[in-house]
Design a protein around this motif. Structure first.
Motif, short mmCIF file in Angstrom:
data_model
loop_
_atom_site.label_atom_id
_atom_site.label_comp_id
_atom_site.label_asym_id
_atom_site.label_seq_id
_atom_site.Cartn_x
_atom_site.Cartn_y
_atom_site.Cartn_z
N ARG A 97 0.86 -1.24 0.20
CA ARG A 97 -0.09 0.11 0.06
C ARG A 97 0.97 1.35 0.01
N THR A 98 0.25 2.22 -0.23
CA THR A 98 0.92 3.60 -0.15
C THR A 98 0.78 4.23 1.32
N GLY A 99 2.08 4.50 1.77
CA GLY A 99 2.01 4.88 3.36
C GLY A 99 2.93 6.12 3.38
N PRO A 100 3.26 6.30 4.90
CA PRO A 100 4.08 7.79 4.78
C PRO A 100 5.36 7.54 4.42
N LEU A 101 5.73 6.54 3.96
CA LEU A 101 7.12 6.42 3.23
C LEU A 101 7.04 5.98 1.70
N GLY A 102 5.99 6.11 1.34
CA GLY A 102 5.53 5.82 -0.06
C GLY A 102 4.91 4.31 -0.25
N PHE A 103 4.99 4.15 -1.51
CA PHE A 103 4.42 2.84 -1.74
C PHE A 103 5.16 1.58 -1.40
N GLY A 104 4.93 0.74 -0.71
CA GLY A 104 5.61 -0.53 -0.26
C GLY A 104 5.04 -1.41 0.69
N LEU A 105 5.62 -2.30 1.11
CA LEU A 105 5.04 -3.45 1.87
C LEU A 105 5.02 -3.10 3.29
N TYR A 106 4.03 -2.72 4.00
CA TYR A 106 3.73 -2.28 5.38
C TYR A 106 3.19 -3.29 6.34
N HIS A 107 3.66 -3.42 7.35
CA HIS A 107 3.28 -4.10 8.28
C HIS A 107 1.83 -3.70 8.82
N ASP A 161 1.26 -2.66 11.86
CA ASP A 161 1.21 -1.60 12.75
C ASP A 161 1.86 -0.36 12.03
N GLY A 162 2.06 -0.33 10.96
CA GLY A 162 2.25 0.94 9.95
C GLY A 162 3.62 1.02 9.68
N SER A 163 4.47 0.08 9.96
CA SER A 163 6.00 0.22 9.65
C SER A 163 6.18 -0.46 8.47
N ARG A 164 7.22 0.26 7.56
CA ARG A 164 7.47 -0.35 6.43
C ARG A 164 8.38 -1.64 6.38
N ILE A 165 8.13 -2.59 5.57
CA ILE A 165 9.09 -3.98 5.85
C ILE A 165 10.04 -3.92 4.85
N ASP A 166 9.65 -3.85 3.70
CA ASP A 166 10.67 -3.79 2.40
C ASP A 166 11.84 -2.74 2.36
N PRO A 167 12.99 -3.34 1.98
CA PRO A 167 13.82 -2.13 2.02
C PRO A 167 13.71 -1.02 1.09
N HIS A 168 13.87 0.18 1.35
CA HIS A 168 13.70 1.19 0.31
C HIS A 168 14.96 2.32 0.55
N ASP A 169 15.07 2.97 -0.33
CA ASP A 169 16.01 4.13 -0.21
C ASP A 169 15.33 5.47 -0.60
N PRO A 170 14.98 6.19 0.63
CA PRO A 170 14.19 7.41 0.37
C PRO A 170 14.69 8.54 -0.85
N ASP A 171 16.12 8.49 -1.03
CA ASP A 171 16.89 9.21 -2.00
C ASP A 171 16.47 8.72 -3.42
N ALA A 172 16.21 7.43 -3.71
CA ALA A 172 15.94 7.18 -4.93
C ALA A 172 14.78 7.39 -5.31
N GLU A 173 13.52 7.86 -4.68
CA GLU A 173 12.35 7.94 -5.01
C GLU A 173 12.26 9.57 -5.86
#
Length: 119
Positions: free
Chosen positions: A94-104, A106-118
């Motif tokens: 889903r799309t969450g506070p840190l962008g689109f990704g795999l979220y638990h 409880d709201g924390s993002r699980i998949d590794p992501h690089d905020p600078d790459a977005e």
């Protein structure tokens, strides 16, 4: 045509119950006579037999109570097991506070992501 009368199941059961009752009464009378022969008064023997009957009835009620309690406990445990959600919440894309990704859940993002790459 058959001339012999057939005995119904109810009559057969009634006769069996009657034979059992007569056997019980004979045994009770035999026990009472045995107590009288050992020196117990007739009234005392009758009271003693009634005490034995009441104790037996109390034991039966005690056992029936605990069996009923265990049955109710098993039914309650079964109902709880049926109505409990045994599955853990699954992560979702889903799309969450840190962008689109795999979220638990409880709201924390699980998949590794690089905020600078977005950007």
């Amino acid at each position: 045509m058959n001339t012999t009368a057939r005995i119904s199941t109810a009559e057969r059961l009634g006769r069996a119950f009657g034979r059992g009752w007569r056997a019980y009464a004979r045994g009770e009378r035999r026990a009472s006579n045995w107590l009288v022969s050992k020196g117990v008064r007739q009234a005392g023997a009758g009271v003693l037999l009634w005490v034995v009957k009441l104790v037996a009835l109390g034991v039966l009620f005690y056992v029936a109570f605990w069996l009923t309690f265990l049955l109710v406990l098993a039914l309650a445990a079964g109902w709880l097991a049926r109505n409990t959600d045994w599955e853990e919440p699954q992560p979702e894309w889903r799309t969450g506070p840190l962008g689109f990704g795999l979220y638990h859940p409880d709201g924390s993002r699980i998949d590794p992501h690089d905020p600078d790459a977005e950007a």
